[in-house]
Enzyme design. Structure first.
Site, PDB file in Angstrom:
ATOM      1  N   HIS A 118     -62.173   8.491  -1.215  1.00 27.35           N
ATOM      2  CA  HIS A 118     -61.893   8.579   0.532  1.00 27.35           C
ATOM      3  C   HIS A 118     -61.376   8.184   0.718  1.00 27.35           C
ATOM      4  CE1 HIS A 118     -63.233   9.026   4.719  1.00 27.35           C
ATOM      5  NE2 HIS A 118     -63.452  10.547   3.826  1.00 27.35           N
ATOM      6  N   LYS A 142     -60.258   6.224  12.915  1.00 27.84           N
ATOM      7  CA  LYS A 142     -61.303   5.174  12.994  1.00 27.84           C
ATOM      8  C   LYS A 142     -60.632   3.196  13.197  1.00 27.84           C
ATOM      9  CE  LYS A 142     -62.184   7.935   9.517  1.00 27.84           C
ATOM     10  NZ  LYS A 142     -61.683   9.290   8.935  1.00 27.84           N
ATOM     11  N   LYS A 157     -56.979   6.949   1.705  1.00 26.89           N
ATOM     12  CA  LYS A 157     -56.049   7.823   1.771  1.00 26.89           C
ATOM     13  C   LYS A 157     -54.784   6.622   1.921  1.00 26.89           C
ATOM     14  CE  LYS A 157     -59.883   9.399   5.393  1.00 26.89           C
ATOM     15  NZ  LYS A 157     -59.798  10.747   4.758  1.00 26.89           N
ATOM     16  N   HIS A 177     -59.769  11.990  14.637  1.00 27.73           N
ATOM     17  CA  HIS A 177     -60.205  11.402  12.827  1.00 27.73           C
ATOM     18  C   HIS A 177     -60.050  10.351  12.925  1.00 27.73           C
ATOM     19  CE1 HIS A 177     -59.682  11.865   8.830  1.00 27.73           C
ATOM     20  NE2 HIS A 177     -61.143  12.445   8.927  1.00 27.73           N
ATOM     21  N   ASP A 186     -60.605  -7.660  20.868  1.00 31.59           N
ATOM     22  CA  ASP A 186     -59.635  -9.079  21.915  1.00 31.59           C
ATOM     23  C   ASP A 186     -58.271  -9.015  22.021  1.00 31.59           C
ATOM     24  OD1 ASP A 186     -62.665 -10.346  22.713  1.00 31.59           O
ATOM     25  OD2 ASP A 186     -62.074 -11.755  21.408  1.00 31.59           O
ATOM     26  N   ASP A 205     -42.204   2.678  -4.440  1.00 32.43           N
ATOM     27  CA  ASP A 205     -41.868   1.568  -5.368  1.00 32.43           C
ATOM     28  C   ASP A 205     -42.178  -0.228  -5.106  1.00 32.43           C
ATOM     29  OD1 ASP A 205     -40.085   3.871  -5.997  1.00 32.43           O
ATOM     30  OD2 ASP A 205     -38.527   3.779  -4.321  1.00 32.43           O
TER      31      ASP A 205
END
EC number: 2.7.8.-
Length: 485
Positions: free
Chosen positions: A403, A228, A405, A226, A233, A410
Protein backbone atom coordinates in the site's frame (compact mmCIF):
# COMPACT_ATOMS: atom_id res chain seq x y z
CA UNK A 1 -51.98 15.99 -19.54
CA UNK A 2 -51.74 13.78 -16.47
CA UNK A 3 -53.47 10.98 -18.37
CA UNK A 4 -50.90 11.31 -21.18
CA UNK A 5 -47.99 11.21 -18.72
CA UNK A 6 -49.43 8.22 -16.86
CA UNK A 7 -50.00 6.38 -20.15
CA UNK A 8 -46.62 7.19 -21.66
CA UNK A 9 -44.58 7.70 -18.48
CA UNK A 10 -41.60 5.67 -19.71
CA UNK A 11 -41.36 7.64 -22.96
CA UNK A 12 -41.65 10.92 -21.05
CA UNK A 13 -38.96 9.79 -18.62
CA UNK A 14 -36.60 8.79 -21.44
CA UNK A 15 -37.15 12.10 -23.26
CA UNK A 16 -36.54 14.03 -20.04
CA UNK A 17 -33.43 11.95 -19.38
CA UNK A 18 -31.90 12.77 -22.75
CA UNK A 19 -32.75 16.44 -22.46
CA UNK A 20 -30.74 16.48 -19.25
CA UNK A 21 -28.04 14.37 -20.94
CA UNK A 22 -27.69 16.95 -23.74
CA UNK A 23 -27.29 19.69 -21.13
CA UNK A 24 -24.72 17.60 -19.23
CA UNK A 25 -22.76 16.76 -22.39
CA UNK A 26 -22.68 20.44 -23.38
CA UNK A 27 -21.41 21.31 -19.90
CA UNK A 28 -18.68 18.67 -20.11
CA UNK A 29 -17.53 19.85 -23.54
CA UNK A 30 -17.40 23.50 -22.48
CA UNK A 31 -15.24 22.61 -19.46
CA UNK A 32 -12.49 21.24 -21.75
CA UNK A 33 -11.48 18.51 -19.31
CA UNK A 34 -9.26 15.53 -20.15
CA UNK A 35 -10.49 13.98 -23.46
CA UNK A 36 -10.44 10.43 -22.03
CA UNK A 37 -12.49 11.52 -19.05
CA UNK A 38 -14.82 13.52 -21.32
CA UNK A 39 -15.45 10.51 -23.55
CA UNK A 40 -16.06 8.25 -20.54
CA UNK A 41 -18.74 10.53 -19.13
CA UNK A 42 -20.41 11.00 -22.53
CA UNK A 43 -20.56 7.23 -23.12
CA UNK A 44 -21.98 6.60 -19.64
CA UNK A 45 -24.59 9.34 -20.11
CA UNK A 46 -25.70 8.10 -23.52
CA UNK A 47 -25.61 4.33 -22.93
CA UNK A 48 -27.00 4.15 -19.39
CA UNK A 49 -30.26 6.15 -19.04
CA UNK A 50 -30.85 7.64 -15.57
CA UNK A 51 -27.85 5.77 -14.10
CA UNK A 52 -25.52 7.89 -16.24
CA UNK A 53 -27.01 11.10 -14.84
CA UNK A 54 -26.54 9.81 -11.28
CA UNK A 55 -22.90 8.97 -12.00
CA UNK A 56 -22.29 12.39 -13.54
CA UNK A 57 -24.01 14.19 -10.68
CA UNK A 58 -21.86 12.52 -8.04
CA UNK A 59 -18.58 12.10 -9.94
CA UNK A 60 -18.52 14.57 -12.82
CA UNK A 61 -18.37 17.95 -11.14
CA UNK A 62 -15.11 19.88 -11.57
CA UNK A 63 -14.89 21.62 -8.21
CA UNK A 64 -11.26 22.70 -8.64
CA UNK A 65 -12.36 25.21 -11.25
CA UNK A 66 -15.39 26.25 -9.25
CA UNK A 67 -13.16 26.88 -6.19
CA UNK A 68 -15.73 25.91 -3.59
CA UNK A 69 -12.91 24.95 -1.23
CA UNK A 70 -11.48 28.31 -0.29
CA UNK A 71 -7.92 28.36 1.04
CA UNK A 72 -7.42 32.11 1.09
CA UNK A 73 -8.38 32.68 4.74
CA UNK A 74 -5.38 30.69 5.92
CA UNK A 75 -2.87 31.41 3.16
CA UNK A 76 -3.51 35.16 3.35
CA UNK A 77 -3.10 35.26 7.12
CA UNK A 78 -0.24 37.60 8.04
CA UNK A 79 1.34 35.00 10.35
CA UNK A 80 1.33 32.31 7.64
CA UNK A 81 2.73 34.77 5.11
CA UNK A 82 5.60 35.75 7.37
CA UNK A 83 6.44 32.13 8.22
CA UNK A 84 6.34 31.02 4.59
CA UNK A 85 8.50 33.98 3.61
CA UNK A 86 11.15 32.94 6.14
CA UNK A 87 10.97 29.30 5.09
CA UNK A 88 10.93 29.98 1.36
CA UNK A 89 14.60 29.22 0.86
CA UNK A 90 16.13 29.82 -2.55
CA UNK A 91 17.33 26.34 -3.63
CA UNK A 92 20.48 27.74 -5.24
CA UNK A 93 21.77 28.60 -1.76
CA UNK A 94 21.89 24.88 -0.91
CA UNK A 95 24.45 24.00 -3.57
CA UNK A 96 27.29 24.80 -1.19
CA UNK A 97 26.13 22.18 1.33
CA UNK A 98 26.87 18.46 1.35
CA UNK A 99 23.14 17.82 0.87
CA UNK A 100 23.16 19.86 -2.32
CA UNK A 101 20.29 19.87 -4.80
CA UNK A 102 20.64 18.99 -8.47
CA UNK A 103 19.67 21.42 -11.22
CA UNK A 104 16.54 19.48 -12.18
CA UNK A 105 15.40 19.43 -8.54
CA UNK A 106 15.86 23.21 -8.38
CA UNK A 107 13.44 23.54 -11.28
CA UNK A 108 10.97 21.21 -9.53
CA UNK A 109 11.20 23.31 -6.37
CA UNK A 110 10.43 26.47 -8.34
CA UNK A 111 7.48 24.70 -10.01
CA UNK A 112 5.85 23.90 -6.66
CA UNK A 113 6.67 27.32 -5.21
CA UNK A 114 4.79 28.93 -8.09
CA UNK A 115 1.96 26.40 -8.15
CA UNK A 116 1.00 26.26 -4.50
CA UNK A 117 3.21 28.56 -2.46
CA UNK A 118 4.96 25.46 -1.13
CA UNK A 119 8.15 26.64 0.58
CA UNK A 120 11.39 24.70 0.44
CA UNK A 121 12.40 23.97 4.02
CA UNK A 122 16.02 23.34 4.96
CA UNK A 123 16.34 22.09 8.53
CA UNK A 124 14.56 18.77 8.99
CA UNK A 125 15.13 15.40 10.59
CA UNK A 126 13.36 12.67 8.60
CA UNK A 127 12.60 9.08 9.54
CA UNK A 128 11.18 6.60 7.03
CA UNK A 129 8.85 4.20 8.86
CA UNK A 130 7.88 0.80 7.47
CA UNK A 131 4.46 -0.69 8.31
CA UNK A 132 1.70 0.23 10.72
CA UNK A 133 2.97 -1.56 13.81
CA UNK A 134 6.17 0.52 13.75
CA UNK A 135 4.36 3.75 12.91
CA UNK A 136 1.89 3.48 15.78
CA UNK A 137 4.60 2.61 18.29
CA UNK A 138 6.48 5.79 17.38
CA UNK A 139 3.33 7.90 17.03
CA UNK A 140 1.89 6.88 20.39
CA UNK A 141 5.12 7.81 22.16
CA UNK A 142 5.13 11.24 20.57
CA UNK A 143 1.44 11.80 21.37
CA UNK A 144 2.10 10.76 24.97
CA UNK A 145 4.74 13.52 25.19
CA UNK A 146 2.52 16.24 23.63
CA UNK A 147 2.33 19.48 25.64
CA UNK A 148 0.32 22.03 23.62
CA UNK A 149 -1.77 20.59 20.81
CA UNK A 150 -2.34 17.55 18.61
CA UNK A 151 -3.75 18.07 15.11
CA UNK A 152 -4.99 15.01 13.22
CA UNK A 153 -6.38 14.43 9.74
CA UNK A 154 -7.13 10.92 8.44
CA UNK A 155 -8.97 9.34 5.55
CA UNK A 156 -9.69 6.15 7.51
CA UNK A 157 -10.21 6.18 11.27
CA UNK A 158 -11.94 3.18 12.81
CA UNK A 159 -12.56 2.41 16.46
CA UNK A 160 -11.27 -1.15 16.17
CA UNK A 161 -8.33 -2.50 18.18
CA UNK A 162 -5.66 0.01 17.11
CA UNK A 163 -8.21 2.79 16.59
CA UNK A 164 -9.53 2.44 20.14
CA UNK A 165 -5.98 2.66 21.52
CA UNK A 166 -5.42 5.76 19.40
CA UNK A 167 -8.64 7.50 20.45
CA UNK A 168 -8.22 6.52 24.13
CA UNK A 169 -4.77 8.12 24.12
CA UNK A 170 -6.17 11.28 22.53
CA UNK A 171 -8.92 11.40 25.17
CA UNK A 172 -6.29 11.06 27.90
CA UNK A 173 -4.25 13.93 26.46
CA UNK A 174 -7.35 16.10 26.05
CA UNK A 175 -8.22 15.58 29.72
CA UNK A 176 -4.66 16.63 30.62
CA UNK A 177 -5.29 19.97 28.89
CA UNK A 178 -3.70 19.31 25.49
CA UNK A 179 -5.87 20.72 22.69
CA UNK A 180 -6.85 17.93 20.32
CA UNK A 181 -8.36 18.74 16.92
CA UNK A 182 -9.40 15.78 14.78
CA UNK A 183 -10.70 15.65 11.22
CA UNK A 184 -11.69 12.35 9.57
CA UNK A 185 -13.21 11.56 6.21
CA UNK A 186 -16.86 10.63 6.53
CA UNK A 187 -16.78 7.97 3.80
CA UNK A 188 -13.49 6.33 4.75
CA UNK A 189 -13.99 6.33 8.53
CA UNK A 190 -16.23 4.37 10.85
CA UNK A 191 -16.58 5.59 14.45
CA UNK A 192 -19.37 4.48 16.76
CA UNK A 193 -21.69 6.93 18.47
CA UNK A 194 -20.36 5.66 21.80
CA UNK A 195 -16.80 6.57 20.84
CA UNK A 196 -17.85 9.96 19.51
CA UNK A 197 -19.60 10.64 22.82
CA UNK A 198 -16.43 9.68 24.68
CA UNK A 199 -14.36 12.06 22.54
CA UNK A 200 -16.83 14.88 23.15
CA UNK A 201 -16.83 14.32 26.90
CA UNK A 202 -13.02 14.25 26.92
CA UNK A 203 -12.84 17.63 25.20
CA UNK A 204 -11.64 16.50 21.77
CA UNK A 205 -12.77 18.81 18.99
CA UNK A 206 -13.64 16.71 15.95
CA UNK A 207 -15.41 17.06 12.61
CA UNK A 208 -16.20 14.73 9.72
CA UNK A 209 -14.98 15.85 6.32
CA UNK A 210 -17.87 16.43 3.88
CA UNK A 211 -20.48 14.18 5.58
CA UNK A 212 -22.68 12.03 3.36
CA UNK A 213 -26.07 10.59 4.26
CA UNK A 214 -25.13 6.94 3.81
CA UNK A 215 -21.33 6.65 4.04
CA UNK A 216 -21.43 2.85 3.94
CA UNK A 217 -23.03 2.94 0.50
CA UNK A 218 -21.21 6.01 -0.79
CA UNK A 219 -18.21 4.05 -2.04
CA UNK A 220 -15.78 6.45 -3.64
CA UNK A 221 -18.06 9.47 -3.50
CA UNK A 222 -16.16 12.36 -5.02
CA UNK A 223 -13.81 14.79 -3.30
CA UNK A 224 -12.68 12.76 -0.32
CA UNK A 225 -9.90 13.78 2.04
CA UNK A 226 -7.34 11.04 1.45
CA UNK A 227 -4.63 12.67 3.59
CA UNK A 228 -3.03 11.14 6.69
CA UNK A 229 -1.50 13.90 8.81
CA UNK A 230 -0.58 14.24 12.48
CA UNK A 231 1.08 17.37 13.90
CA UNK A 232 2.24 17.42 17.52
CA UNK A 233 3.04 20.77 19.16
CA UNK A 234 3.96 22.19 15.76
CA UNK A 235 7.30 20.37 16.03
CA UNK A 236 6.63 16.77 14.94
CA UNK A 237 4.73 15.72 11.84
CA UNK A 238 3.61 12.40 10.38
CA UNK A 239 2.50 11.83 6.78
CA UNK A 240 2.25 8.80 4.51
CA UNK A 241 0.08 5.88 3.52
CA UNK A 242 -0.93 4.37 6.88
CA UNK A 243 -4.47 4.99 8.16
CA UNK A 244 -5.85 4.20 11.63
CA UNK A 245 -7.28 0.72 11.26
CA UNK A 246 -6.34 -2.85 12.21
CA UNK A 247 -5.93 -3.55 8.49
CA UNK A 248 -2.74 -1.47 8.52
CA UNK A 249 -1.19 -3.28 11.50
CA UNK A 250 0.28 -6.75 11.02
CA UNK A 251 -1.47 -8.43 13.92
CA UNK A 252 -1.02 -12.25 14.03
CA UNK A 253 -4.75 -12.71 13.44
CA UNK A 254 -4.77 -10.61 10.24
CA UNK A 255 -5.39 -12.62 7.10
CA UNK A 256 -2.96 -10.69 4.89
CA UNK A 257 0.43 -9.05 5.40
CA UNK A 258 0.22 -5.28 4.89
CA UNK A 259 3.30 -3.50 3.56
CA UNK A 260 3.19 0.30 3.90
CA UNK A 261 5.43 3.36 4.25
CA UNK A 262 5.11 6.46 6.41
CA UNK A 263 7.26 9.46 7.37
CA UNK A 264 8.08 11.17 10.62
CA UNK A 265 9.34 14.73 10.17
CA UNK A 266 10.81 16.97 12.84
CA UNK A 267 11.66 20.47 11.68
CA UNK A 268 10.55 23.27 9.39
CA UNK A 269 8.52 21.11 7.01
CA UNK A 270 6.08 20.51 9.88
CA UNK A 271 5.05 24.16 9.54
CA UNK A 272 3.77 23.46 6.02
CA UNK A 273 1.88 20.39 7.25
CA UNK A 274 0.40 22.61 9.95
CA UNK A 275 -0.74 25.16 7.37
CA UNK A 276 -2.45 22.45 5.34
CA UNK A 277 -4.19 21.12 8.44
CA UNK A 278 -5.41 24.59 9.43
CA UNK A 279 -6.78 25.13 5.94
CA UNK A 280 -8.80 21.94 6.17
CA UNK A 281 -9.88 22.67 9.75
CA UNK A 282 -11.38 26.01 8.75
CA UNK A 283 -13.37 24.14 6.10
CA UNK A 284 -14.67 21.24 8.22
CA UNK A 285 -15.31 23.36 11.33
CA UNK A 286 -16.89 26.16 9.25
CA UNK A 287 -14.99 28.72 11.27
CA UNK A 288 -11.79 30.74 11.17
CA UNK A 289 -9.38 29.46 13.77
CA UNK A 290 -7.40 32.18 15.53
CA UNK A 291 -3.76 31.56 14.61
CA UNK A 292 -0.90 32.21 16.97
CA UNK A 293 2.80 31.45 17.29
CA UNK A 294 2.21 28.29 19.36
CA UNK A 295 1.28 26.54 16.11
CA UNK A 296 4.71 27.41 14.70
CA UNK A 297 7.31 27.18 17.50
CA UNK A 298 11.00 27.96 17.11
CA UNK A 299 12.66 25.18 15.08
CA UNK A 300 15.43 23.36 16.99
CA UNK A 301 16.62 21.04 14.21
CA UNK A 302 20.03 21.77 12.68
CA UNK A 303 20.21 18.78 10.33
CA UNK A 304 20.08 19.82 6.67
CA UNK A 305 17.51 17.67 4.87
CA UNK A 306 15.61 19.86 2.37
CA UNK A 307 11.89 19.03 2.15
CA UNK A 308 8.90 20.46 0.31
CA UNK A 309 5.32 19.54 1.16
CA UNK A 310 3.15 19.24 -1.94
CA UNK A 311 -0.62 19.31 -1.46
CA UNK A 312 -3.25 18.89 -4.14
CA UNK A 313 -7.01 18.71 -4.35
CA UNK A 314 -10.06 20.66 -5.48
CA UNK A 315 -8.75 23.60 -3.44
CA UNK A 316 -5.58 23.98 -5.55
CA UNK A 317 -5.33 25.63 -8.95
CA UNK A 318 -2.97 22.95 -10.27
CA UNK A 319 -2.53 19.20 -9.89
CA UNK A 320 0.64 19.81 -7.89
CA UNK A 321 1.61 16.27 -6.91
CA UNK A 322 0.94 14.85 -10.37
CA UNK A 323 3.04 17.61 -11.94
CA UNK A 324 5.88 16.93 -9.48
CA UNK A 325 5.80 13.20 -10.31
CA UNK A 326 5.63 13.90 -14.05
CA UNK A 327 8.55 16.34 -13.92
CA UNK A 328 10.69 13.97 -11.84
CA UNK A 329 10.15 11.13 -14.30
CA UNK A 330 10.92 13.09 -17.46
CA UNK A 331 14.08 14.66 -15.97
CA UNK A 332 15.47 11.40 -14.53
CA UNK A 333 18.88 10.37 -15.82
CA UNK A 334 19.59 7.02 -14.16
CA UNK A 335 16.51 5.37 -12.65
CA UNK A 336 12.91 5.86 -11.47
CA UNK A 337 11.49 3.38 -8.96
CA UNK A 338 7.76 3.67 -8.27
CA UNK A 339 5.66 1.83 -5.69
CA UNK A 340 1.89 2.27 -5.73
CA UNK A 341 -1.10 0.14 -4.69
CA UNK A 342 -3.34 1.58 -7.43
CA UNK A 343 -1.92 2.25 -10.87
CA UNK A 344 -4.56 3.86 -13.07
CA UNK A 345 -2.52 6.71 -14.55
CA UNK A 346 -3.40 9.53 -16.88
CA UNK A 347 -1.85 9.92 -20.34
CA UNK A 348 0.82 12.32 -19.07
CA UNK A 349 2.28 9.83 -16.60
CA UNK A 350 2.13 6.94 -19.08
CA UNK A 351 3.97 9.01 -21.69
CA UNK A 352 6.54 10.24 -19.16
CA UNK A 353 7.36 6.66 -18.08
CA UNK A 354 7.58 5.43 -21.67
CA UNK A 355 9.82 8.28 -22.80
CA UNK A 356 12.11 7.92 -19.79
CA UNK A 357 12.50 4.18 -20.33
CA UNK A 358 13.08 4.45 -24.08
CA UNK A 359 15.75 7.09 -23.46
CA UNK A 360 17.74 4.67 -21.30
CA UNK A 361 16.41 5.36 -17.78
CA UNK A 362 15.78 2.27 -15.64
CA UNK A 363 12.05 2.61 -14.92
CA UNK A 364 10.55 0.09 -12.50
CA UNK A 365 7.01 -0.20 -11.18
CA UNK A 366 5.97 -2.21 -8.11
CA UNK A 367 2.25 -2.96 -7.69
CA UNK A 368 0.25 -5.53 -5.68
CA UNK A 369 -0.21 -9.04 -7.07
CA UNK A 370 -3.67 -9.15 -5.47
CA UNK A 371 -5.75 -6.00 -5.23
CA UNK A 372 -8.52 -5.13 -2.79
CA UNK A 373 -10.61 -3.97 -5.76
CA UNK A 374 -11.59 -6.18 -8.71
CA UNK A 375 -12.22 -3.17 -10.93
CA UNK A 376 -8.99 -1.41 -9.99
CA UNK A 377 -6.98 -4.59 -10.55
CA UNK A 378 -8.20 -5.10 -14.10
CA UNK A 379 -8.01 -1.38 -14.89
CA UNK A 380 -4.36 -1.49 -13.77
CA UNK A 381 -3.68 -4.56 -15.91
CA UNK A 382 -5.00 -2.75 -18.97
CA UNK A 383 -2.03 -0.34 -18.82
CA UNK A 384 0.77 -2.85 -18.33
CA UNK A 385 1.31 -4.07 -21.89
CA UNK A 386 2.08 -0.60 -23.23
CA UNK A 387 4.58 -0.11 -20.40
CA UNK A 388 6.23 -3.48 -21.02
CA UNK A 389 6.54 -2.60 -24.71
CA UNK A 390 8.63 0.40 -23.62
CA UNK A 391 10.94 -1.93 -21.65
CA UNK A 392 9.61 -0.78 -18.26
CA UNK A 393 10.15 -3.44 -15.61
CA UNK A 394 6.94 -4.28 -13.72
CA UNK A 395 6.84 -6.30 -10.51
CA UNK A 396 3.88 -7.63 -8.52
CA UNK A 397 4.28 -7.87 -4.76
CA UNK A 398 3.35 -11.36 -3.56
CA UNK A 399 4.07 -11.36 0.18
CA UNK A 400 0.83 -9.53 0.92
CA UNK A 401 -0.75 -6.24 -0.11
CA UNK A 402 1.63 -3.35 -0.77
CA UNK A 403 0.00 0.00 0.00
CA UNK A 404 3.09 2.25 -0.01
CA UNK A 405 3.02 5.33 -2.23
CA UNK A 406 6.65 6.16 -2.95
CA UNK A 407 8.99 7.18 -5.75
CA UNK A 408 12.77 7.49 -5.70
CA UNK A 409 14.84 9.00 -8.52
CA UNK A 410 18.59 8.96 -9.27
CA UNK A 411 19.77 8.67 -5.63
CA UNK A 412 18.83 12.35 -5.14
CA UNK A 413 15.06 12.66 -4.81
CA UNK A 414 12.31 10.83 -2.94
CA UNK A 415 8.60 11.40 -2.49
CA UNK A 416 6.47 9.65 0.13
CA UNK A 417 2.89 10.50 0.90
CA UNK A 418 -0.76 9.71 0.34
CA UNK A 419 -1.03 10.05 -3.45
CA UNK A 420 -1.68 6.96 -5.55
CA UNK A 421 -0.76 6.81 -9.22
CA UNK A 422 -4.35 7.13 -10.37
CA UNK A 423 -6.94 9.57 -11.67
CA UNK A 424 -8.62 9.97 -8.30
CA UNK A 425 -5.47 10.97 -6.43
CA UNK A 426 -4.24 13.22 -9.25
CA UNK A 427 -7.47 15.11 -9.87
CA UNK A 428 -10.18 14.53 -7.28
CA UNK A 429 -9.05 13.64 -3.77
CA UNK A 430 -7.25 15.84 -1.27
CA UNK A 431 -3.71 14.45 -1.14
CA UNK A 432 -0.38 15.41 0.42
CA UNK A 433 3.20 14.25 -0.26
CA UNK A 434 6.60 15.06 1.17
CA UNK A 435 9.29 15.73 -1.44
CA UNK A 436 12.74 15.01 -0.02
CA UNK A 437 15.87 16.41 -1.68
CA UNK A 438 18.48 14.38 0.16
CA UNK A 439 20.91 11.75 -1.15
CA UNK A 440 21.04 9.66 2.02
CA UNK A 441 17.24 9.38 2.21
CA UNK A 442 17.04 8.61 -1.51
CA UNK A 443 19.53 5.76 -1.07
CA UNK A 444 17.54 4.49 1.92
CA UNK A 445 14.30 4.58 -0.11
CA UNK A 446 16.08 2.79 -2.97
CA UNK A 447 17.24 0.05 -0.60
CA UNK A 448 13.68 -0.37 0.69
CA UNK A 449 12.38 -0.67 -2.87
CA UNK A 450 15.07 -3.23 -3.74
CA UNK A 451 14.21 -5.23 -0.62
CA UNK A 452 10.51 -5.22 -1.56
CA UNK A 453 11.42 -6.64 -4.97
CA UNK A 454 12.65 -9.78 -3.20
CA UNK A 455 9.00 -10.47 -2.35
CA UNK A 456 7.79 -9.70 -5.86
CA UNK A 457 7.66 -11.44 -9.24
CA UNK A 458 8.58 -9.66 -12.45
CA UNK A 459 6.05 -9.77 -15.26
CA UNK A 460 7.38 -11.41 -18.42
CA UNK A 461 6.34 -9.52 -21.55
CA UNK A 462 5.80 -12.61 -23.72
CA UNK A 463 3.73 -14.38 -21.10
CA UNK A 464 1.69 -11.25 -20.47
CA UNK A 465 0.77 -10.86 -24.13
CA UNK A 466 -0.55 -14.44 -24.11
CA UNK A 467 -3.20 -13.78 -21.44
CA UNK A 468 -6.70 -14.87 -22.35
CA UNK A 469 -9.23 -12.82 -24.30
CA UNK A 470 -11.57 -12.96 -21.31
CA UNK A 471 -9.00 -11.09 -19.22
CA UNK A 472 -8.51 -8.58 -22.02
CA UNK A 473 -12.26 -7.95 -22.14
CA UNK A 474 -12.33 -7.48 -18.35
CA UNK A 475 -9.44 -5.03 -18.65
CA UNK A 476 -11.10 -3.08 -21.45
CA UNK A 477 -14.35 -2.85 -19.48
CA UNK A 478 -12.62 -1.68 -16.30
CA UNK A 479 -10.41 0.77 -18.18
CA UNK A 480 -13.54 2.44 -19.47
CA UNK A 481 -14.34 3.33 -15.87
CA UNK A 482 -10.77 4.31 -15.01
CA UNK A 483 -11.42 8.07 -14.78
CA UNK A 484 -14.19 7.38 -12.26
CA UNK A 485 -12.37 4.89 -10.01
Amino acid sequence: MLDFISQYWWTVAIVLNYILVIIAVATILFKSINPTKTLTYIIVLLVFPFFGLIVYYFFGQEYRKDKIFNRKDVLNNSLIKSINQKLNLDPETLTSYEANIEEDQIRLIHLLQKNDKSPLTKYNDIEIILNGENKFEILFKDIQNAKEHIHIEYYILKDDKIGTKFIDLLCQKAKEGVIVRLSFDDVGSKISSKMKKKMTESGIKFHAFMPVLFPRFAGKMNYRNHRKIVIIDGEIGFVGGINVSDTYVNYPENKAYWRDTHLKIVGEAVFTLQTQFLTNWNFVADTTLELDRSFFPQNKVQTIQPVQIAASGPDTDWANIMEAIFFSIVTAEDYVYITTPYFIPNDQIITAMQVASKSGVDVRLLIPHKSDSWTAKHATNSYLEQLLEANIKIYRYEKGFIHAKTMVVDDVFTTIGTCNMDYRSFNINFEINALIYNKDKAKEAKAIFTNDLESAAQIDFNQWTERSNIKRIQEAYCRLWAPLL
